[in-house]
Design a protein around this motif. Sequence first.
Motif, PDB file in Angstrom:
ATOM      1  N   GLY A  36      34.832  42.942  48.555  1.00  0.00           N
ATOM      2  CA  GLY A  36      36.251  42.608  48.444  1.00  0.00           C
ATOM      3  C   GLY A  36      36.578  41.258  49.055  1.00  0.00           C
ATOM      4  N   ALA A  37      35.995  40.968  50.212  1.00  0.00           N
ATOM      5  CA  ALA A  37      36.254  39.684  50.878  1.00  0.00           C
ATOM      6  C   ALA A  37      35.768  38.519  50.025  1.00  0.00           C
ATOM      7  N   ILE A  38      34.569  38.629  49.468  1.00  0.00           N
ATOM      8  CA  ILE A  38      34.027  37.564  48.611  1.00  0.00           C
ATOM      9  C   ILE A  38      34.864  37.416  47.344  1.00  0.00           C
ATOM     10  N   ALA A  39      35.232  38.540  46.737  1.00  0.00           N
ATOM     11  CA  ALA A  39      36.017  38.513  45.498  1.00  0.00           C
ATOM     12  C   ALA A  39      37.367  37.838  45.709  1.00  0.00           C
ATOM     13  N   GLY A  40      38.079  38.230  46.761  1.00  0.00           N
ATOM     14  CA  GLY A  40      39.388  37.641  47.023  1.00  0.00           C
ATOM     15  C   GLY A  40      39.319  36.171  47.367  1.00  0.00           C
ATOM     16  N   SER A  41      38.344  35.790  48.184  1.00  0.00           N
ATOM     17  CA  SER A  41      38.209  34.384  48.598  1.00  0.00           C
ATOM     18  C   SER A  41      37.891  33.482  47.416  1.00  0.00           C
ATOM     19  N   LEU A  42      36.969  33.909  46.566  1.00  0.00           N
ATOM     20  CA  LEU A  42      36.599  33.110  45.395  1.00  0.00           C
ATOM     21  C   LEU A  42      37.781  32.958  44.436  1.00  0.00           C
ATOM     22  N   ALA A  43      38.496  34.041  44.205  1.00  0.00           N
ATOM     23  CA  ALA A  43      39.622  34.001  43.273  1.00  0.00           C
ATOM     24  C   ALA A  43      40.740  33.084  43.771  1.00  0.00           C
TER      25      ALA A  43
END
Length: 320
Positions: A36-43
């Motif tokens: 979730g952290a990687i997904a949100g940061s990239l988006a």
Amino acid sequence: MENVAKKTPDLRQGDASAEITDVRGRRHIIQSLISGAIAGSLAKTTVAPLDRTKIIFQVSSSKFSAKEVVKLIYHTYQKEGFFSLWRGNSATMVRVAPYAALQFCSHEQYKHILGTYYETEGRPLPPFPRLLAGSLAGITATTLTYPLDLVRARMAVTPKEMYSNILHVFIRISRDEGLKTLYSGFSPTILGVIPYAGLSFFTYETCKKAHAEYTERLQPYPQERLLFGACAGLVGQSASYPLDVVRRRMQTAGVKSRKYGSIAGTMSRIVREEGLIRGLYKGLSMNWIKGPVAVGISFTTFDLMQILFRKSQQPNFWRR
């Protein structure tokens, strides 16, 4: 001792290699938080310049148009440099990483809790519990990370001379406006996140379920996941957008020499001064561009990270 995962495909997840695991297990929770952290940061990093521009229009009475958007971005670049378009993104990352981690992880937990009865019956989770799981996940993440969202909004609409860093924003707000200001605009945020998170997760899960039933292919391709996420972002943000405008006005009132009392008062003032559509839906067309892109990237990245974690636990994975 961790429960052994069953090898039954999960149609609701739309993943042929999916395993019905104990989502309360420590390993699954940690993997969901990281994904979730990687997904949100990239988006969020991808759409940060458009996001900052949207906030500037939301908190001002300036007329919104595509021409004005281009002009603002160009003037910002010319006056403050290329990387100024990402001003406030550091605060965004400090907020988005824990927010997205908590949102995706709690969504898995709520979905499991609400779906326990249906899983024992061998049935997929019905529409209303899917909607409720998304809303509860959004409420949980927002409540725990809200002050960071306010800090990010302040940094986005102020010159860099006013606030030097994230800590400086916290100190100045606490000293000049009081600690309670850190939760200014919290009510419209919660009211907005209920339909936004609920409809976003619901739409994405529903698209994957319909895709699996129609194609008989349980694992969508990445580009299909992006499309499902784009649809989710479009539906979720359109439903909650007026409350997003209201919360931004309340969050930035301290630096705009304005005072907004209640949600209804703020909303009526915006309508009175700027009109219903131009006021409450200012910047929505930009959200129809950046929102689907961000949500599509976020959901797709989370899914692919989860698949990668599952595959990494298979024997001989690291020897390939």
